[in-house]
Design an enzyme around this catalytic site. Sequence first.
Site, short mmCIF file in Angstrom:
data_model
loop_
_atom_site.label_atom_id
_atom_site.label_comp_id
_atom_site.label_asym_id
_atom_site.label_seq_id
_atom_site.Cartn_x
_atom_site.Cartn_y
_atom_site.Cartn_z
N HIS A 118 0.66 1.07 -11.36
CA HIS A 118 -0.40 0.57 -9.97
C HIS A 118 -2.05 -0.42 -11.41
O HIS A 118 -2.12 0.63 -12.26
CB HIS A 118 -1.14 1.63 -10.30
CG HIS A 118 -2.26 2.39 -9.04
ND1 HIS A 118 -2.11 2.75 -8.08
CD2 HIS A 118 -3.37 1.97 -9.20
CE1 HIS A 118 -3.55 3.02 -7.38
NE2 HIS A 118 -3.95 1.88 -8.28
N ASN A 162 1.44 -1.04 -6.29
CA ASN A 162 0.24 -0.89 -5.85
C ASN A 162 -0.83 -1.85 -5.33
O ASN A 162 -0.57 -2.86 -6.82
CB ASN A 162 -0.62 0.16 -6.44
CG ASN A 162 -2.31 0.85 -5.32
OD1 ASN A 162 -1.78 0.99 -4.41
ND2 ASN A 162 -2.76 0.03 -6.12
N GLU A 163 -0.10 -2.14 -4.42
CA GLU A 163 -1.84 -3.60 -4.05
C GLU A 163 -1.55 -4.59 -4.84
O GLU A 163 -2.95 -5.17 -5.27
CB GLU A 163 -3.07 -2.96 -3.82
CG GLU A 163 -3.13 -1.63 -3.15
CD GLU A 163 -5.15 -1.34 -3.44
OE1 GLU A 163 -6.00 -1.99 -3.98
OE2 GLU A 163 -5.13 -0.69 -2.20
C1 BGC Z 1 -6.86 1.01 -5.72
C2 BGC Z 1 -7.79 1.85 -6.44
C3 BGC Z 1 -8.44 1.72 -6.46
C4 BGC Z 1 -9.48 2.13 -4.57
C5 BGC Z 1 -10.96 2.43 -4.51
C6 BGC Z 1 -7.21 0.75 -4.37
O1 BGC Z 1 -7.84 -0.33 -4.20
O2 BGC Z 1 -5.63 1.12 -5.29
O3 BGC Z 1 -6.75 1.84 -7.76
O4 BGC Z 1 -9.37 3.15 -7.10
O5 BGC Z 1 -8.96 1.20 -4.08
O6 BGC Z 1 -11.68 0.92 -4.56
#
Ligand code: BGC
Length: 433
Positions: A118, A162-163
């Site tokens: 992440h 993640n993302e």
């Molecule tokens: C991410 C988190 C982040 C959340 C709020 C997501 O894009 O995975 O790490 O804190 O959004 O911005």
Amino acid sequence: MYDVFNLPDIAFPAGFLWGSATAAHQVEGDNVHSQRWADEQAGRIAVPSGKACDHYRRYRGDVALLARLGHGAYRMSVEWSRIEPENGRWDEAAADHYVDLLERLKNRGIRPFVTLHHVTHPLWFEKLGGFAGRGNLRYFERFLERLVPRLSPFTDGWIVLNEFNLSTAPDSGPLKLAMLRAHARGYHIIKRHSKAPVGTAHAYIHWLPARCHDPLDRVLARYADFLTNEFFFHAVRTGEIVYPHTDAAYDREVKGSMDFWGVNYYHRQMADARRAGLRGTPFRHTQLTLLREGPMAVRELYPEGLIAAIERLGDRPIYITENGLPCEDDRFRIVSIALHLAALREAMDRGADVRGYFHWSLMDNYEWDSFAPRFGLVHVDFRTFQRTPKPSAYFYRDVIRRNGFGAGLLKKYLRELPTVAAWPPGPGRSARP
Ligand code: BGC
């Protein structure tokens, strides 16, 4: 404002998974071997993470807190840079820490969903070029081959990455495609060691043309959608990797490398053809102030975007791996949860196979360069690390208990709807606390 007091009673299917999500760097504190920590120390990131929520030391209490709040599931990430602080040096105590955390969750009846990467990774890996570095996938594989068998007895769901899909920069291709392959390799490694479902958390951006009739904005909204969303869905479904300015390739490891779609959903985004970087001014609520300062002050409630995401993902079960709101007035969080769950239910009524919802986030935490946006169900005092559940935490606990909610429950927690005068972020105001 939506009339949430008139929402009909909403029930979710038996077995629906209710939980919350966090990420290691944002809550643990002292993540000293990670590349982000190095950036923070070098002043490349304005506000450093420091002790964050001190969760690495306080995790036992946090597990008890999750249980008190009735969570049936918890999405968390393991920190590679703690477990392998130097290339090839395995820190058994750090691995044991995560085993203990997972075991405690399981003992409390909380089903862990484990994210393996992440945002943060070891500084040594970054120095070698990170995921985009030639041949570097082997380091990630080596890490997974050793860690996954240790964690698998306690893990109910896996999120490889993640993302990694977010960037629209013209040079974003190589890193994204390298991470797509890391995801796929991770998927196959995990499948050898675990029966739990495997996915990756996708940041779904709902793109709209900044000027609704402008032909170029319209084309670029479609284009940005392809860069951030569709290239990934297409690759996983077909194995065909299509990305602008790159020769297409076929990768059979990528094809089918997803047992469920993990959707992180927050907001929509304007595509503006007249801006470098494509991103136009976000839509701004004029009636609501969710947060006083900073880029997130313009965040809005747009649950329709969640339905749009789900409509595109009918070929696999779906977990909402993140959804939440940064706000100072906790009543907005309650409204936001209600609206997004109502949207979920609507999509499910129309056939979507949604299996669970992880609220972002369990507690206020380090938001990558600031402590200002408070996303938590639980308030954290960043001086004393005292945790105090907000009304939204109890609202959510009651939703979990009832496996749904209705106007009656909303009225218990919201005497009146929050309506705050517009507070436009002006020049000279920053997101830093
Ligand atoms: C991410 C988190 C982040 C959340 C709020 C997501 O894009 O995975 O790490 O804190 O959004 O911005």
